[in-house]
Design a protein around this motif. Structure first.
Motif, PDB file in Angstrom:
ATOM      1  N   ILE A  51     113.309   1.785  -0.305  1.00 24.37           N
ATOM      2  CA  ILE A  51     112.036   1.158   0.040  1.00 24.37           C
ATOM      3  C   ILE A  51     111.802   1.340   1.536  1.00 24.37           C
ATOM      4  O   ILE A  51     110.873   2.023   1.949  1.00 24.37           O
ATOM      5  N   ASP A  52     112.677   0.746   2.335  1.00 23.87           N
ATOM      6  CA  ASP A  52     112.522   0.811   3.792  1.00 23.87           C
ATOM      7  C   ASP A  52     113.524   1.769   4.411  1.00 23.87           C
ATOM      8  O   ASP A  52     114.648   1.927   3.917  1.00 23.87           O
ATOM      9  N   GLY A  53     113.112   2.371   5.503  1.00 22.89           N
ATOM     10  CA  GLY A  53     113.990   3.276   6.228  1.00 22.89           C
ATOM     11  C   GLY A  53     113.669   3.265   7.707  1.00 22.89           C
ATOM     12  O   GLY A  53     112.584   2.863   8.119  1.00 22.89           O
ATOM     13  N   VAL A  54     114.616   3.703   8.484  1.00 22.81           N
ATOM     14  CA  VAL A  54     114.435   3.813   9.931  1.00 22.81           C
ATOM     15  C   VAL A  54     113.739   5.137  10.226  1.00 22.81           C
ATOM     16  O   VAL A  54     114.131   6.181   9.708  1.00 22.81           O
ATOM     17  N   PHE A  55     112.704   5.088  11.050  1.00 21.16           N
ATOM     18  CA  PHE A  55     111.942   6.290  11.369  1.00 21.16           C
ATOM     19  C   PHE A  55     112.269   6.833  12.759  1.00 21.16           C
ATOM     20  O   PHE A  55     112.557   7.992  12.932  1.00 21.16           O
ATOM     21  N   HIS A  56     112.179   5.963  13.762  1.00 22.77           N
ATOM     22  CA  HIS A  56     112.227   6.447  15.136  1.00 22.77           C
ATOM     23  C   HIS A  56     113.449   5.958  15.920  1.00 22.77           C
ATOM     24  O   HIS A  56     113.873   6.622  16.862  1.00 22.77           O
ATOM     25  N   GLN A  57     113.989   4.815  15.558  1.00 17.31           N
ATOM     26  CA  GLN A  57     115.125   4.276  16.309  1.00 17.31           C
ATOM     27  C   GLN A  57     116.348   5.175  16.185  1.00 17.31           C
ATOM     28  O   GLN A  57     117.070   5.424  17.141  1.00 17.31           O
ATOM     29  N   THR A  58     116.596   5.658  14.972  1.00 21.57           N
ATOM     30  CA  THR A  58     117.664   6.616  14.690  1.00 21.57           C
ATOM     31  C   THR A  58     117.086   7.649  13.731  1.00 21.57           C
ATOM     32  O   THR A  58     116.031   7.418  13.144  1.00 21.57           O
ATOM     33  N   PRO A  59     117.746   8.787  13.531  1.00 19.16           N
ATOM     34  CA  PRO A  59     117.199   9.791  12.617  1.00 19.16           C
ATOM     35  C   PRO A  59     116.994   9.232  11.203  1.00 19.16           C
ATOM     36  O   PRO A  59     117.786   8.433  10.707  1.00 19.16           O
ATOM     37  N   ALA A 117     104.837   3.137   9.419  1.00 14.36           N
ATOM     38  CA  ALA A 117     105.807   2.649  10.400  1.00 14.36           C
ATOM     39  C   ALA A 117     105.406   1.299  10.985  1.00 14.36           C
ATOM     40  O   ALA A 117     104.223   1.026  11.212  1.00 14.36           O
ATOM     41  N   VAL A 118     106.404   0.453  11.216  1.00 12.81           N
ATOM     42  CA  VAL A 118     106.217  -0.815  11.925  1.00 12.81           C
ATOM     43  C   VAL A 118     107.406  -1.031  12.853  1.00 12.81           C
ATOM     44  O   VAL A 118     108.483  -0.485  12.633  1.00 12.81           O
ATOM     45  N   ALA A 119     107.196  -1.821  13.882  1.00 14.49           N
ATOM     46  CA  ALA A 119     108.313  -2.280  14.697  1.00 14.49           C
ATOM     47  C   ALA A 119     108.992  -3.425  13.953  1.00 14.49           C
ATOM     48  O   ALA A 119     108.336  -4.165  13.219  1.00 14.49           O
TER      49      ALA A 119
END
Length: 214
Positions: A51-59, A117-119
């Motif tokens: 469902i959710d994943g990290v986009f910009h903080q880590t690959p 994307a969201v913070a």
């Protein structure tokens, strides 16, 4: 019993996800390497839900990780956010996509990871900004209910698209616009309380629950 892994916590809190499907292991938003790690850790996985994943903080989670899970005959289901994006890219290889956001990616209505994307607060996993896709759906409802015009909706969506995602919020976007009924629109959105990512997250978990019953 086979092991079901679901990556979420941002689009839907863990406690609400567990009400839909209690017998799953819920993990924070997926990042690069996480799926390879669980494939090594468990040899009894039947379903992976993204469902959710990290986009910009880590690959972000790599396509090859998901493909490896599919090659291990693991069902991979995605929706709502990173899951919808990866499902759109990998459904020809067997990944299952769920929900309206997946359909929007598939139909090329949206095409960027920035659209979902969201913070987030890394400790609580609570969103600190509003996603462009959620703003889009709410403004479409406001247009249909004659709160704003199509021209005003287009102006607001343009502002939202041009705003860096951590700063993107209904209040910020509406405040930057030229519309005259800003307070009315903010109140409408507050009362509407519609979150497309949350709704699609629920659908994704419900789909996994149905698959487990087969």
């Amino acid at each position: 019993m086979m092991h079901t892994i679901i990556y979420t916590g941002l689009s839907i809190p863990f406690n609400e996800a567990e009400k839909i499907l209690p017998d799953a292991t819920y993990l924070p938003p997926v990042k690069r390497g996480d799926i390879l790690e669980i494939l090594e850790k468990y040899d009894d996985i039947d379903i992976i839900g993204i469902i959710d994943g990290v986009f910009h903080q880590t690959p972000a989670v790599a396509h090859k990780e998901i493909l490896k899970a599919l090659k291990h005959d693991i069902t991979v289901v995605g929706g709502a956010s990173m899951g919808a994006l990866r499902a759109c890219e990998l459904y020809p290889y067997g990944m299952i996509g769920v929900g309206n956001i997946f359909k929007d990616y598939k139909n090329e209505i949206i095409d960027s990871d920035d659209d979902v994307a969201v913070a987030l607060d890394p400790d609580t996993l609570k969103p600190l900004s509003d996603s462009w896709i959620n703003i889009k759906y709410n403004l479409e409802y406001a247009t249909n209910d004659s709160i704003i015009t199509h021209k005003q909706k287009d102006e607001l969506l343009k502002i939202a698209k041009e705003t860096y995602y951590p700063k993107r919020s209904f209040k910020y976007v509406i405040g930057k616009s030229n519309i005259t009924n800003k307070d009315e629109l903010l109140e409408y959105i507050k009362n509407k309380n519609f979150d497309i990512k949350y709704e699609d997250a629920k659908k994704t978990i419900e789909k996994i629950r149905k698959i487990k019953k087969y």
